[in-house]
Design a protein around this motif. Structure first.
Motif, mmCIF file in Angstrom:
data_model
loop_
_atom_site.group_PDB
_atom_site.id
_atom_site.type_symbol
_atom_site.label_atom_id
_atom_site.label_comp_id
_atom_site.label_asym_id
_atom_site.label_seq_id
_atom_site.Cartn_x
_atom_site.Cartn_y
_atom_site.Cartn_z
ATOM 1 N N ASN A 99 0.850 -1.145 0.231
ATOM 2 C CA ASN A 99 0.001 0.182 -0.095
ATOM 3 C C ASN A 99 0.901 1.347 0.072
ATOM 4 O O ASN A 99 1.675 1.358 0.762
ATOM 5 C CB ASN A 99 -0.881 -0.059 1.283
ATOM 6 C CG ASN A 99 -1.846 -1.099 1.094
ATOM 7 O OD1 ASN A 99 -2.393 -1.448 -0.034
ATOM 8 N ND2 ASN A 99 -2.090 -1.749 2.246
ATOM 9 N N LEU A 100 0.693 2.160 -0.945
ATOM 10 C CA LEU A 100 1.554 3.091 -1.376
ATOM 11 C C LEU A 100 1.028 4.497 -1.275
ATOM 12 O O LEU A 100 -0.033 4.440 -1.680
ATOM 13 C CB LEU A 100 2.227 3.059 -2.408
ATOM 14 C CG LEU A 100 3.029 1.694 -2.815
ATOM 15 C CD1 LEU A 100 3.348 1.617 -4.020
ATOM 16 C CD2 LEU A 100 4.228 1.744 -1.538
ATOM 17 N N GLN A 159 3.300 8.113 -3.499
ATOM 18 C CA GLN A 159 4.631 7.796 -3.932
ATOM 19 C C GLN A 159 4.396 7.696 -5.480
ATOM 20 O O GLN A 159 3.298 7.162 -6.166
ATOM 21 C CB GLN A 159 5.021 6.531 -3.237
ATOM 22 C CG GLN A 159 5.492 6.844 -1.925
ATOM 23 C CD GLN A 159 5.988 5.409 -1.408
ATOM 24 O OE1 GLN A 159 5.856 5.001 -0.076
ATOM 25 N NE2 GLN A 159 6.762 4.562 -2.238
ATOM 26 N N GLN A 176 7.236 6.141 -6.900
ATOM 27 C CA GLN A 176 8.154 5.022 -6.992
ATOM 28 C C GLN A 176 8.543 4.235 -5.892
ATOM 29 O O GLN A 176 8.134 4.668 -4.747
ATOM 30 C CB GLN A 176 9.612 5.768 -7.462
ATOM 31 C CG GLN A 176 10.186 6.572 -6.641
ATOM 32 C CD GLN A 176 11.421 7.082 -7.012
ATOM 33 O OE1 GLN A 176 11.720 7.065 -8.097
ATOM 34 N NE2 GLN A 176 12.272 7.882 -6.054
ATOM 35 N N VAL A 177 8.948 2.961 -5.973
ATOM 36 C CA VAL A 177 9.251 2.022 -4.483
ATOM 37 C C VAL A 177 10.269 1.391 -4.894
ATOM 38 O O VAL A 177 10.786 0.897 -6.101
ATOM 39 C CB VAL A 177 7.887 1.285 -4.301
ATOM 40 C CG1 VAL A 177 7.642 0.329 -5.371
ATOM 41 C CG2 VAL A 177 8.052 0.673 -3.002
ATOM 42 N N SER A 178 11.272 1.054 -3.709
ATOM 43 C CA SER A 178 12.269 0.367 -3.902
ATOM 44 C C SER A 178 11.952 -1.331 -3.215
ATOM 45 O O SER A 178 11.448 -1.205 -2.254
ATOM 46 C CB SER A 178 13.473 1.038 -3.097
ATOM 47 O OG SER A 178 14.590 0.102 -3.014
#
Lengths: 163, 485
Positions: free
Chosen positions: A77-78, A81, A83-85
């Motif tokens: 769950n973002l 954002q 982008q995510v790593s």
């Protein structure tokens, strides 16, 4: 000539029709991976709105090991954002897509492969590093001992003539 | 992500800024000569010496990159990062040797020039400045980016404020101010890090962390993680290279009171060792807390802010500000020493008086601050990667410095070749394999070159040249072969 003109007009019409239908079925976000082959088990995923205003405040990233998403590996769950790593992934093929709050897909499916480096080569470099470090330790200790014995310095740190 | 209100962030910045600048001014009142300004009168005691060594080694890397490497390489990343303490521990006997050989020394450049001659000195200066500028710029950028992430402060405003505060108190107080503020910053960092780790254990718990990581990031708990296995010794050599070659650590060895350098570096290393374990550990709590960072270097602050809420964000803000400042000021002071002593005094004006040198030293700090600020302005992300790049450079200096300090037979040509070829091979490995092997290959090549050089050399170096601070630059620093050893 009329035949050629008809063919040209048909082609142009089909082109615009295809573009229009693409516009209708295109997802609000375009999902991309930082690499297609992750040899360290980590990579980045980023997404951009394709057109128009989209509500990107609450979306989730779904990662699966099959392209039909029947075997979901994880959901993230973002909030706010783009982008995510991801990290710590084991070997395998992965597929990712974005879902909105109603669990409807809102992006294309991005795929990537995780294939860690050869373990034998890793151990070889590890052994090389360990040997080099042991050498450094051993040489430092012996050089220090020899410097003291050769009398370049006395215990107070004053230089002493070795002759 | 929890954010601090911009007025609160500005208030904290202003409070610590005024505190440190006033402290620097107060401490710098008695600075009369370059020795006072650059080396704190060469009379720093054990407590301050240990604290400054430890605080300087706790950089933004410790608070940002240790969690990042744990997030990327798992258990090995955490352990590998903490092994950078070996740099401090192994430097302990060298600090004693440096102080004994060069009681009147100012910089590591002095040592290289006198011990190995000019060609090696030029190669060393390139390595050293490349590393120093890369680290300075990455610290400035990290400050701006972090303040923006936590408080919404504009990147340029945050970066400028941090740089201005550090330049101001380094300018007023010299190394004395740097060391004293490092002492306070160490306490702030330690308390902050321990509070965050304690809350993480209390609120999340080891079981939950283990379960979440083993499901979502299984490789992080795998001890047979290939890239992480490669990373371990690479990071050790990177850390050792950073410390062995850098004037940040040499200037402290000169500044510490005679006889305490060895103990101070040993204590600092042992105390520093667990810190990356603590800061790295909190990164493992990320999946359990539902924290999925946009970039891996943000995982530490994001987890801390998530754990402690508004207060956590403030704690992280203060801790990272302290960590950044403690490294930035040290680097500014040490790089300024290197420029003043090696370039100005060594090349431009060898007969300069100590008073004039003090003025030049202060101007150099200011110039370095401005140069760093200008390089930070474009916010080039490639500069962040530059820091990893420097591993290939600094690891090449380990063997020339080790043999140079203790062995009479290593000559200048070998030292220069070892540094140059080591750097080249390290860079090759960086591009062909990855950042996690550059320092290892650099160090290995440098060792082979030094080994061949020692085997073939008949030279004998006269240690007295270092003690007398021989200034004749036309002499390479080597005497004819003799039986003396």
């Amino acid at each position: 000539m009329p035949l050629r003109a008809t063919w040209l007009l048909t082609s142009v019409a089909l082109f615009f029709l295809a573009e229009a239908s693409w516009g209708l079925t295109a997802y609000p976000f375009e999902l991309q991976t930082s690499t297609e082959l992750a040899t360290e088990g980590f990579l980045g995923l980023s997404w951009q709105p394709t057109s128009g205003a989209a509500d990107d405040r609450h979306i989730s990233l779904q990662v699966a090991t099959t392209p039909d998403f029947k075997s979901v590996f994880a959901s993230y769950n973002l909030v706010q954002q783009q982008q995510v790593s991801l990290s710590g992934l084991a070997d395998g093929d992965y597929f990712a897509r974005l879902l909105d709050h109603a669990q409807t897909p809102v992006s294309n499916i991005a795929s990537f492969r995780v294939q860690h480096r050869d373990l034998g080569a890793a151990w070889l470099l590890f052994a090389l590093g360990a040997a080099l470090f042991s050498l450094l330790l051993g040489i430092l200790v012996s050089l220090q001992k020899r410097a003291r014995q050769n009398g370049y310095l006395n215990n107070n740190g004053k230089l002493r003539d070795p002759n | 992500m929890t954010q601090i209100d911009t007025p609160v962030a500005l208030g904290i910045l202003a409070l610590f800024g005024i505190l440190w600048v006033s402290f620097g001014w107060w401490l710098g009142r008695s600075n009369r000569t370059a020795d006072d300004f650059m080396l704190a009168g060469r009379n720093v005691g054990l407590a301050m010496a240990s604290a400054t060594a430890m605080a300087t080694w706790i950089t933004s890397n410790t608070t940002l990159v240790a969690p990042q490497l744990t997030y990327q390489f798992g258990i090995w990343g955490m352990i590998g990062y903490s092994m950078a303490a070996l740099g401090l521990i192994l430097f302990a006997p060298m600090a004693q040797r440096i102080k004994q050989l060069m009681p009147q020394g100012y910089t590591c450049g002095d040592f290289i020039r006198i011990r190995f001659g000019r060609p090696a000195w030029y190669v060393f200066l390139v390595v050293s400045f490349f590393y120093a500028i890369g680290w300075l710029v990455s610290l400035g950028m990290a400050g701006g980016i972090l303040l923006q992430a936590l408080s919404g402060l504009n990147y340029i405003v945050g970066m400028t404020t941090i740089l201005a505060v550090c330049v101001a108190y380094t300018l007023f107080g010299g190394l004395r101010a740097v060391i004293a503020t490092d002492f306070i910053q160490t306490l702030i960092i330690l308390v902050g890090v321990l509070v965050i780790a304690f809350v993480c254990l209390r609120d999340v718990g080891l079981d939950t962390i283990y379960q979440s990581v083993s499901v979502q990031q299984p490789q992080l708990l795998n001890l047979l993680f290939p890239a992480a296995i490669m990373f371990l010794f690479n990071n050790i050599f990177f850390g050792i290279g950073e410390i062995f070659h850098s004037n940040v650590w040499w200037s402290r060895a000169f500044a510490f009171r005679a006889g305490i350098g060895k103990r101070a570096y040993l204590i600092a290393g042992l105390l520093w060792l667990p810190i990356p374990i603590v800061t790295g550990f909190i990164a493992l709590a990320a999946p359990a807390l539902g924290v999925f960072p946009p970039s891996p270097d943000m995982v530490g602050p994001l987890v801390a802010a998530q754990l402690l809420g508004d207060i956590g964000a403030v704690v992280v803000f203060i801790v990272v500000f302290a960590a950044l400042a403690s490294s930035l000021d040290s680097l500014l002071a040490a790089s300024s020493d290197l420029l003043t002593e090696d370039i100005y005094k060594g090349l431009i004006n060898p007969g300069v008086s100590k008073q004039k040198l003090l003025i030049i030293s202060r101007r150099t700090v200011l110039l370095l601050g401005v140069a760093t600020w200008l390089l930070c302005l474009p916010r080039m992300t490639t500069l962040g990667a530059l820091l990893n790049f420097t591993g290939a450079f600094v690891a090449s200096t380990i063997w020339p410095i080790t043999f140079g300090l203790f062995h009479t037979r290593l000559n200048g040509t070998t030292a220069a070749l070892a540094m140059a070829l080591g750097t080249l091979c390290g860079l090759l490995a960086y591009f062909q394999i990855g950042f996690y092997v550059a320092a290892l290959f650099s160090c290995l090549t440098s060792f082979l070159v030094c080994g061949i050089g020692l085997w073939r050399s008949d030279a004998r170096f006269e240690w007295r040249l270092l003690t007398d601070m021989e200034r004749d630059n036309t002499q390479p620093g080597h005497l004819e072969p003799s039986n003396e050893h």
